[in-house]
Design a protein around this motif. Structure first.
Motif, short mmCIF file in Angstrom:
data_model
loop_
_atom_site.label_atom_id
_atom_site.label_comp_id
_atom_site.label_asym_id
_atom_site.label_seq_id
_atom_site.Cartn_x
_atom_site.Cartn_y
_atom_site.Cartn_z
N ALA A 65 14.93 68.29 8.37
CA ALA A 65 14.35 69.43 8.87
C ALA A 65 13.44 68.83 10.14
N GLY A 66 13.19 70.00 10.86
CA GLY A 66 12.08 69.46 12.19
C GLY A 66 12.82 69.79 13.53
N ALA A 67 12.11 69.34 14.53
CA ALA A 67 12.54 69.90 15.79
C ALA A 67 13.93 68.88 16.37
N LYS A 68 14.07 67.82 15.96
CA LYS A 68 15.18 66.88 16.46
C LYS A 68 16.31 67.33 15.73
N VAL A 69 16.12 67.72 14.28
CA VAL A 69 17.38 67.86 13.36
C VAL A 69 17.83 69.32 14.23
N ASN A 70 16.78 70.16 14.62
CA ASN A 70 17.42 71.39 15.05
C ASN A 70 17.80 71.37 16.37
N VAL A 71 17.30 70.33 17.36
CA VAL A 71 18.15 70.16 18.52
C VAL A 71 19.59 69.75 18.27
N GLY A 72 19.84 68.87 17.40
CA GLY A 72 21.18 68.53 16.89
C GLY A 72 22.03 69.74 16.31
N ARG A 73 21.39 70.76 15.61
CA ARG A 73 22.30 71.91 15.53
C ARG A 73 22.57 72.64 16.58
N ILE A 74 21.52 72.79 17.67
CA ILE A 74 22.02 73.64 18.73
C ILE A 74 22.70 73.11 19.75
N THR A 94 26.34 76.53 8.11
CA THR A 94 27.34 75.75 8.89
C THR A 94 26.72 74.49 9.01
N GLY A 95 27.72 73.53 9.63
CA GLY A 95 27.36 72.19 10.18
C GLY A 95 27.78 71.24 8.96
N PHE A 96 28.63 70.08 9.71
CA PHE A 96 28.98 68.98 8.76
C PHE A 96 27.92 68.22 8.75
N SER A 97 27.35 67.39 9.98
CA SER A 97 26.52 66.57 10.07
C SER A 97 25.05 66.89 10.19
N VAL A 98 25.07 68.16 10.60
CA VAL A 98 23.67 68.87 10.80
C VAL A 98 23.70 70.22 10.14
N PRO A 99 23.62 70.02 8.86
CA PRO A 99 23.80 71.49 8.10
C PRO A 99 22.72 72.26 8.45
N SER A 100 22.72 73.49 8.21
CA SER A 100 21.74 74.42 8.33
C SER A 100 20.84 74.40 7.11
N THR A 101 19.59 74.98 7.09
CA THR A 101 18.59 74.48 5.91
C THR A 101 19.14 74.84 4.54
N TYR A 102 19.78 75.97 4.59
CA TYR A 102 20.17 76.48 3.08
C TYR A 102 21.32 75.76 2.40
N LYS A 103 22.25 75.51 3.52
CA LYS A 103 23.38 74.60 3.01
C LYS A 103 22.77 73.22 2.92
N THR A 104 21.82 72.80 3.40
CA THR A 104 21.47 71.46 3.03
C THR A 104 20.87 71.33 1.56
N GLU A 317 32.66 61.49 12.22
CA GLU A 317 31.90 62.23 13.33
C GLU A 317 30.64 62.51 12.85
N THR A 318 29.65 62.20 13.58
CA THR A 318 28.29 62.64 12.91
C THR A 318 27.30 62.71 14.30
N THR A 319 25.97 62.92 14.13
CA THR A 319 25.08 63.09 15.08
C THR A 319 23.89 62.11 14.64
N THR A 320 23.53 61.42 15.73
CA THR A 320 22.45 60.44 15.82
C THR A 320 21.18 61.05 16.02
N ASP A 388 21.01 57.18 6.26
CA ASP A 388 20.23 57.47 7.27
C ASP A 388 20.63 58.94 7.63
N HIS A 389 21.00 59.90 6.72
CA HIS A 389 21.49 60.96 7.32
C HIS A 389 20.92 61.68 8.28
#
Ligand SMILES: [Zn+2]
Length: 571
Positions: A65-74, A94-104, A317-320, A388-389
């Protein structure tokens, strides 16, 4: 008052390390959200025959959760296409490496996890983190504010004023509703504001003329003076660089001699090294890159003050994403993929870069092996399972990591058939015969976390009085088939959260919202008033926001769980 269901979980094989229960067949009784001695004959029976029962899982380091996670999603629409979540009666996501909040929330719950700690909250944008927490169902959560590059922290520590720094930390934790002291690339992220970095723990931070060693040691002293439930939570300098293992050892050593003094909980350690895999690298470049996991494990095992989580690479494949701004720039220059970068005034920074850990990549295969080597060589009381998800892989791969740990056969299938041969040549993972049993899995996924976070009075165990956060998995304790292990831990048979059944046969059957935990630490009034003058001055002179607009207010949670700490003896 809400009348809650009584349950009796019958005939399960129980693994509860904090109470020394190792695979005993026993019944667990639940009433009013807690584990109790006995229940009435009206209690609903949950048949756990042939199943394993554990406390709810606890993730001590994840970015959800938070700004950088959301940058990853966007900025990764391709990631949102990789996995779609659509189930009747639930929010889609949606999202495999940066799922939306409910999915998380749903996916943690499906795996039997009931508490998750967001590992990096920039104080200035804490509201964003809490807003996303409010939309993340099924789990209790908390966030660790970043302190390792904060101007006021660096100034107080430069002056040697530990008490004032402690009061400032206490003020910040309450103001942004934070849970622990997080330190990321101490001094290095601030240096990045000048396009620089620090390269050893004695490399001074530009302008502030303080070293990472002084920041880490100072904040460890502050942590123990305040007596916080968790220790300092540290991402050392030089993450991800060949040869960084020496910096890691120096970092762990620099807090030796500081005594653990938690005022809440029963933590015995003073140093939590997160995602140790990224900090156990030998060699001088990617060409002669090799594992130094055994050397690191040896130090961790003999050091009473250290615990670690691994940050296991899952070869996806992921998002750092990290507050280690200069590291993300280096990563972007290495892999050539898109890059997002942000400076958070006076406090921290961050970066986001996609990453493809191909199993056929020589370096990635060694990273994979290093994580496993750490798991297989560190005392299981001192190590915790994380990816370190989403940095080393998404949290939904935890079941696969568990399978690698429990089955040498499964691990070897990957080692000899799927990953690059460097994994065999440049690490010792092939030599490790150890296989985790379920007692050890329960330690590294719940018991160790509860203890080190200072939450073990009510979380991470199944004794009377504990919260009824319970996971039931359909698995034979002797199972060695990696795919079966993975499936059993990916989709729990049942999950209870706060005494209610929220998952049945791997499906969410009830959506609930957990608590957001934070620390309310009281220090002496005179000291706090002095520090508040400094805070007001900083806001007047430097911040682009008003102090009045800075705090996270009461409405930013579905329900708060306040951990109060009386430290008024500090004045
Ligand atoms: Zn992290």
């Amino acid at each position: 008052m809400v009348i809650m269901m009584e349950y009796i979980i019958k005939n399960g094989i129980v693994y509860d390390p904090l109470n020394g229960v190792n695979g005993e067949k026993m019944d667990i009784c639940v009433k009013d959200g807690k584990i109790v001695e006995s229940v009435s004959d009206k209690a609903k029976v949950i048949d756990a025959s042939g199943c394993v029962v554990m406390p709810g899982g606890i993730d001590s380091h994840s970015h959800i959760a938070g700004a950088k996670v959301n940058v990853g999603r966007i900025f990764r629409p391709e990631d949102s296409k990789m996995e779609v979540y659509a189930k009747k009666g639930l929010r889609s996501g949606t999202g495999f490496s940066v799922p939306s909040t409910y999915k998380t929330g749903y996916q943690y719950s499906e795996m039997g996890y009931t508490t998750v700690i967001e590992a990096a909250m920039p104080p200035l944008i804490a509201r964003h983190t809490h807003e996303e927490f409010m939309e993340t169902p099924q789990i209790d959560k908390a966030a660790m504010p970043l302190f390792g590059n904060n101007w006021m922290v660096m100034e107080y520590l430069k002056e040697g004023d530990i008490k004032a720094c402690a009061a400032f930390v206490a003020w910040m934790l309450k103001t942004v509703k934070g849970f622990a002291i997080k330190i990321v690339n101490p001094g290095g992220t601030e240096a990045w504001g000048w396009g620089k970095n620090v390269h050893s723990i004695d490399d001074p931070v530009p302008y502030f003329d303080i070293t990472p060693r002084e920041i880490i040691r100072g904040l460890a002293q502050v942590n123990e003076l305040l007596g916080l439930p968790h220790s300092i939570h540290v991402h050392p300098n030089n993450l991800g660089h060949p040869g960084n293992w020496e910096t890691t050892l120096e970092t762990m050593k620099c807090v030796e001699g500081i005594e653990a003094k938690p005022r809440v909980g029963e933590r015995e350690t003073t140093f939590y090294n997160t995602h140790l895999q990224f900090h156990s690298y030998g060699g001088t470049s990617w060409k002669d890159f090799e594992s130094k996991a055994l050397e690191i494990a040896e130090y961790v095992n003999k050091s009473k003050h250290v615990v670690v989580d691994v940050g296991q690479v899952t070869l996806d494949e992921t998002t750092t994403m990290t507050a280690d701004g200069p590291m993300e720039y280096d990563l972007h220059m290495t892999n050539g993929l898109k890059w997002a970068n942000c400076d958070v005034e006076l406090e921290t920074g961050s970066g986001v870069v996609p990453f493809i850990y191909s199993p056929k990549g020589p370096v990635y295969s060694v990273q994979w092996a290093i994580g496993l080597e750490l798991f297989l060589n560190i005392d299981t009381d001192k190590v915790m399972l994380t990816t370190d998800h989403p940095n080393a892989g998404p949290f939904t791969r935890y079941p696969r990591v568990i399978a690698w740990l429990m089955s040498k056969k499964y691990r070897d299938e990957w080692l000899y058939n799927k990953v690059h041969k460097w994994a065999q040549q440049r690490s010792h993972v092939a030599d490790a015969d150890k296989e985790y049993d379920l007692y050890e899995i329960a330690k590294v996924t719940r018991a160790n976390q509860a203890k080190v976070l200072g939450l073990s009075e009510t979380k991470g165990h199944l004794g009377v009085g504990a919260e009824a956060d319970i996971a039931i998995y359909a698995i034979d304790p002797e199972e060695k088939d990696g795919k079966k292990i993975e499936k059993a831990f990916r989709y729990a048979k049942y999950v209870l959260k706060g005494g209610e059944v929220v998952v049945k046969d791997g499906n969410i059957v009830k959506e609930i919202f957990g608590d957001t935990m934070y620390l309310d630490v009281q220090v002496g009034e005179d000291l706090m008033n002095e520090v508040l003058k400094d805070v007001e001055e900083k806001f007047r002179s430097y911040y682009s926001v008003n102090l009045e607009n800075y705090p996270v207010s009461e409405e930013y949670a579905n329900s708060w769980r306040v951990i109060k700490i009386d430290a008024t003896d500090i004045n």
